[in-house]
Design an enzyme around this catalytic site. Structure first.
Site, PDB file in Angstrom:
ATOM      1  CB  ILE A 640      -1.108  -0.097   1.219  1.00 30.47           C
ATOM      2  CG1 ILE A 640      -0.129  -0.079   2.813  1.00 30.47           C
ATOM      3  CG2 ILE A 640      -1.954  -1.168   1.043  1.00 30.47           C
ATOM      4  CD1 ILE A 640      -1.196   0.043   3.872  1.00 30.47           C
ATOM      5  N   GLY A 641       1.954   1.184   0.064  1.00 32.61           N
ATOM      6  CA  GLY A 641       3.031   2.420  -0.033  1.00 32.61           C
ATOM      7  C   GLY A 641       4.656   1.971  -0.347  1.00 32.61           C
ATOM      8  N   GLY A 643       8.815   3.691  -0.049  1.00 34.12           N
ATOM      9  CA  GLY A 643       9.775   4.666   0.191  1.00 34.12           C
ATOM     10  C   GLY A 643      11.206   4.332  -0.288  1.00 34.12           C
ATOM     11  CD  GLU A 644      14.934   8.366  -0.725  1.00 35.30           C
ATOM     12  OE1 GLU A 644      15.715   7.997   0.013  1.00 35.30           O
ATOM     13  OE2 GLU A 644      14.626   9.329  -1.444  1.00 35.30           O
ATOM     14  CB  SER A 645      15.157   2.785   3.292  1.00 34.76           C
ATOM     15  OG  SER A 645      14.250   3.313   4.289  1.00 34.76           O
ATOM     16  CE  LYS A 666       8.865   2.604   7.897  1.00 41.83           C
ATOM     17  NZ  LYS A 666       8.956   3.971   8.662  1.00 41.83           N
ATOM     18  CG  ASP A 759       8.279  14.836   9.935  1.00 40.73           C
ATOM     19  OD1 ASP A 759       7.778  15.791   9.540  1.00 40.73           O
ATOM     20  OD2 ASP A 759       8.254  13.766   9.261  1.00 40.73           O
TER      21      ASP A 759
END
Length: 1004
Positions: A640-641, A643-645, A666, A759
């Protein structure tokens, strides 16, 4: 006596029409119950009264016999002439159709019959379970319809022998008894019945999706569908129950379900045919037969699997599509290296792996006391490292062998089918002879004395010296520091004193013996702590202490003087009431925790770091705060997603005795660095410390498998910003405040724990199916990966500029107050339904505007109370910003007092220069018109595409635009909600600018 009847000559009536009335066979799907065109001679129908219908037999121009029924009593009024068919069995039909072919005379072509001639007749029917003969009555019949002719003939048509044939079809039903009659009622027409066909419709037998459907009679009315279940053809089986529906028109509709060919059969021309020799099919389905895998064959048709060729096998777990394989050949290049009473064996993989990759190795050890022809098993005392069987690597250490003994070692290569082969296994063989044995392990070691800087040890000689012991070696090191450094000491007796140690330190000691054959193994580790040091103060120490105290007093005095002179902030130092979290070496600082017992309303003077970076190994932190989950309990369903790592997946967690739990996983991508793994596990350790309904819940971690994974609860609606953009304008203000209250409660919990998020943004808040918002993403990585523009790069790292407090940008120092600033931006995002803060401004423009005092204006329809709370969160002096406890209390009050949310905020001042393209100085023109046009204004807010819309609506000046409301904007055909908000927001800004006529402009 009955009046005279006007009757036409039969020849004139039927000769010409005969050709058109000849029989037409039943169409496809039609079954005839009666067809008079096939009857030769009189039809035998019943007429009443006697002077009504006449049965006429004639021949046509080809001299073929023609039979009709005619009536033409047009001169007499009140005609009631009946013509009844014979009894017709319905043959199971529930609805039948009557096709009537007839001719009819135009009344206008017959003189003197104006009041008595008719041009229609009636059709009736009567149901019965048997033939009633002539005992039927008019009152028993039910009328079907009144039938009129589409075309009627005249006297002129008779002169040229051109009669006009009519064909009418009427449905009869629903029928329930065994048979029925049809009756024609003449009421004064001049007509002739040339033929009658009674039939019903059915759906023909057919094969569809490998299911055979038999003939089916249509339903009782014109709209009914008759469900018919199909039967799978031979050598097939149901996948889903095959069904079709027979329509009233005799057509098959809506096929449902299907059959598939069984194992060993494939579909060909609506049938299942056996697989040919050399082909197979292992399971039922739509797939075709496949060719047998290598080294296999099928001996008969319809094979479900292929048999392996001679000397080839298929393992139990191999699928039928896998090629047959065989055991591997023997390993090659077997070499040995003898070291006293141990031997290291190494070899190369077999040249022929047998077609498989699951090769392992077994070692067979034989001891040969006299000769290689008389060998025996080595016995249980022999030790194999790492193991004797199922070796994955091509090397092995064999220890605890007897000295000066002959040994024979056999190395077998095996694979998944080796156990299926009756043939002996191939093996590589090597013969060796051991040398003199090294001494055995020193078993007993004890502490004799321990001082501040020395330790005396005593031990016993090994049980098996295997020769003369030349010396002992003592190995020692500080506890947990063996990998950094260790020291050794030699001794010739079983007693030694180790000196030069640190006072008050725990050391680890090990001893081993050495002979001419080599060194034995070290003994078990023994821990000894040296004595604590006694305090001694010489003159030099006292002098240093005094100098240190004097220096401290001088520094303290200077600090007091500086404070009295109002020393300002510098970029290197900040107030001491908050810990400074600087970015160093391009890396983000670790999260910071405050003491758990500090008062909620104040920041402590010192903040303690209680997070994973304080551990030497992040894995230890993870074990302290997280729960390890077996990888086999996690089932990943989709990504569902990404990223870079790493990647974020949706899956399910198996919980013993309960239903599977939906979770988000994750996982690190393959090829990650050690630094990425440490950061990954650190984030899990941070999350594992939290337990709050508005903080994302950590289910556990997977660290023992091939991939490291973090498992959290699954949030159905995803990130808050994307969720709001998808549902733009669909929530009430109270619902939005409720979402913000959840985020604030989560941040209050973190603040009370002393945790600084750093953040906080709508993209890092997740929403579940009940619209509960939960704070997430504790790694400071998402924004930097997903949107490079969202981070401002300095020499010290990356910062999400649009959400970060100005002091954190300027000095790279974060605090709970900087999180409050970020929460204010989140409030603006929620009220603006996920709009990007500061729109298309560059990061540098944002920094400059905020420094000049600009603050984000209230979103469209934002209550004044909420915008005021945003402005409080954006106070330049962080000490003046509210605490999260106060923020939550304000939001609670607003939720419980919805009337306080009715007053909407207004924009009273123009934005800073960075917004010049969307804010006009209308006061310069006095009237608000000036030289600016509506097109200029639309271009400035990037809405130039609507120039024609405004022109067509008659808005030719900005003065007219200023009087527009939301309904006016929608009336122009502007349907996108975001564009409506942007245009109305700009109009609101221009109105506020005109109303501000006193003093210079200031920034919000």
């Amino acid at each position: 006596m009955a009046p005279a009847r006007a009757r036409l000559s039969p020849a004139l009536w039927v000769v010409t029409a005969a050709a058109a009335a000849t029989c037409v066979s039943a169409g496809r799907g039609e079954v005839n119950l009666l067809d008079t065109s096939t009857i030769h001679g009189d039809w035998g129908w019943l007429t009443y009264p006697a002077h009504g219908w006449d049965s006429i037999n004639e021949v046509d121009e080809s001299f073929r016999p023609i039979h009709t029924y005619q009536v033409c009593n047009v001169m007499s009024p009140n005609q009631n002439n009946w013509l009844r068919t014979n009894w017709v069995p319905r043959d199971g039909a529930r609805r039948v159709y009557a096709e009537i072919k007839f001719t009819l005379r135009d009344c206008n072509s017959i003189p003197g019959v104006l009041g008595t001639c008719k041009e229609t007749f009636n059709l009736h029917y009567l149901e019965s379970d048997r033939d009633l003969g002539a005992s039927t009555q008019e009152s028993q019949f039910l009328k079907i319809d009144t039938i009129a002719a589409d075309e009627s003939f005249t006297g002129a048509d008779l002169g040229v022998r051109r009669l006009k044939l009519n064909t009418e079809v009427r449905g009869v039903g629903p029928l329930s008894k065994r048979g029925f009659y049809l009756a024609f009622q003449d009421i004064g027409a001049c007509l002739a019945i040339l033929s009658l066909r009674i039939y019903y419709k059915k759906c023909p037998a057919m094969v569809r999706n490998l299911a055979a459907f038999s003939e089916a009679v249509t339903g009782a009315d014109s709209s009914s569908l008759v469900e018919v279940r199909g039967q799978c053809v031979r050598h097939s089986e149901e996948r889903d129950t095959p069904k079709m529906y027979c329509s009233a028109e005799g057509e098959w509709l809506v096929p449902i379900g299907k059959c598939v060919c069984s194992a060993g059969y494939e579909e060909r021309r609506d049938a299942c045919m056996a697989c040919e020799l050399g082909f197979y099919k292992s399971a039922p389905g739509d797939q075709l037969c496949a060719r047998c895998p290598p080294h296999s064959h099928s001996a008969t048709p319809a094979a479900q699997t292929c048999r392996c060729d001679l000397s080839y096998y298929r393992a139990a777990l191999d699928p039928p599509s896998a090629a047959c394989t065989r055991p591997p050949s023997a390993p090659v290049n077997l070499i040995s290296s003898v070291n006293g009473t141990s031997v290291t064996l190494e070899w190369a993989p077999p040249l022929d792996p047998g077609g498989r990759s699951d090769i392992t190795y077994n070692a067979v050890c034989r001891r040969c006391p006299w000769a290689l022809s008389h060998c025996e098993a080595c016995g249980s005392g022999t030790r194999f490292v790492p193991q004797q069987t199922s070796l994955a690597q091509a090397s092995l250490l064999v220890a605890n062998l007897l000295a000066h003994m002959n040994y024979s070692f056999w190395i077998e290569a095996v694979n998944g089918v080796s156990n299926l082969s009756p043939e002996p296994r191939s093996a590589a063989v090597v013969n060796i002879t051991t040398n003199q044995a090294a001494p055995s392990q020193v078993v007993v070691i004890r502490q004799e004395r321990a001082g501040q800087t020395s330790v005396s040890l005593l031990w016993q000689e090994p049980e098996q010296p295997n020769g003369i012991i030349l010396e002992y070696e003592i190995k020692y090191y500080e506890k947990d520091k063996e990998m950094q450094s260790y020291s050794t000491l030699k001794a010739v007796t079983t007693r030694a004193t180790v000196s030069g140690l640190k006072p008050g330190t725990r050391y680890v000691f090990q001893v081993r013996a050495r002979t001419s054959a080599g060194c034995g193994r070290f003994s078990q580790a023994m821990e000894v702590e040296t004595g604590k040091p006694r305090p001694r103060y010489d003159t030099r120490t006292i002098v240093w202490i005094c100098l240190t105290l004097i220096t401290g007093l001088v520094v303290l005095l200077l600090l007091l003087i500086c404070k009295k002179r109002h020393c300002g902030y510098s970029k290197a130092f900040q107030d001491s009431d908050e810990e400074k979290m600087h970015y160093q070496n391009g890396q983000a600082p670790p999260p910071v925790f405050l003491p758990l017992n500090h008062p909620p309303g104040k920041f402590p003077e010192t903040q303690f770091s209680a997070e994973p970076h304080t551990y030497e190994e992040p894995g230890r932190a993870g074990r302290s705060f997280t729960r390890e989950i077996e990888a086999s309990r996690i089932h990943i369903e989709k990504i569902i997603g990404s990223g870079e790592s790493g990647e974020v997946c949706y899956g399910r967690l198996q919980v013993p005795g309960q239903r599977d739990v939906p979770v988000a996983i994750k996982a690190l991508k393959a090829g990650y660095t050690e630094r990425q793994r440490q950061d990954f596990l650190s984030e899990a350790a941070i999350m594992g410390q939290f337990d709050h309904p508005n903080i994302i819940r950590l289910e556990g971690v997977v660290t023992r498998g091939r991939l490291a994974m973090i498992v959290t609860e699954y949030m159905e609606n995803g990130s808050l910003d994307a969720f709001l953009r998808t549902h733009d304008g669909q929530f009430t203000i109270v619902q939005l405040v409720g979402m913000l209250r959840g985020v604030g409660a989560g941040m209050r919990y973190l603040s009370d724990l002393g945790y600084i998020h750093r953040d906080l943004a709508a993209r890092n808040v997740l929403v579940d199916g009940r619209l509960v918002c939960k704070v997430s993403d504790f790694g400071l990585s998402r924004a930097l990966e997903d949107d490079p523009e969202a981070a401002y790069t300095t020499a010290g790292g990356k910062i999400p500029i649009r959400w970060t407090a100005p002091e954190a940008i300027a000095f790279r120092t974060f605090s709970s107050a900087s999180d409050v600033w970020s929460f204010g931006v989140v409030m603006w995002e929620v009220l603006a339904y996920g709009e990007r803060p500061y729109w298309n401004m560059t990061n540098q423009d944002v920094i400059s505007s905020v420094e000049e005092g600009y603050r984000l204006p209230a979103p469209m329809g934002c209550p004044r109370a909420l915008h005021q709370l945003m402005l409080d969160c954006w106070h330049k002096d962080r000490a003046q910003r509210p605490r999260f406890a106060h923020v939550v209390s304000v939001l609670d009050a607003l939720v419980h007092s919805p009337e306080s949310l009715r007053a909407t905020a207004t924009v009273s001042r123009c934005p800073p220069p960075a917004f010049a393209r969307s804010c006009f100085d209308l006061r310069a023109g006095g009237s608000g018109n000036g030289d600016l046009t509506v097109g200029d204004w639309l271009d400035s807010i990037r809405m130039g595409r609507y120039r024609d819309h405004f022109a067509a609506g008659g808005y030719s000046s900005l003065g007219m635009v200023l009087r527009m409301n939301a309904q006016d904007v929608r009336a122009l055909g502007i349907t996108l909600m975001g564009h409506q908000k942007k245009i109305l927001g700009s109009i609101q800004t221009m109105r506020a600018q005109l109303s501000s006529t006193q003093g210079p402009r200031r920034h919000l």
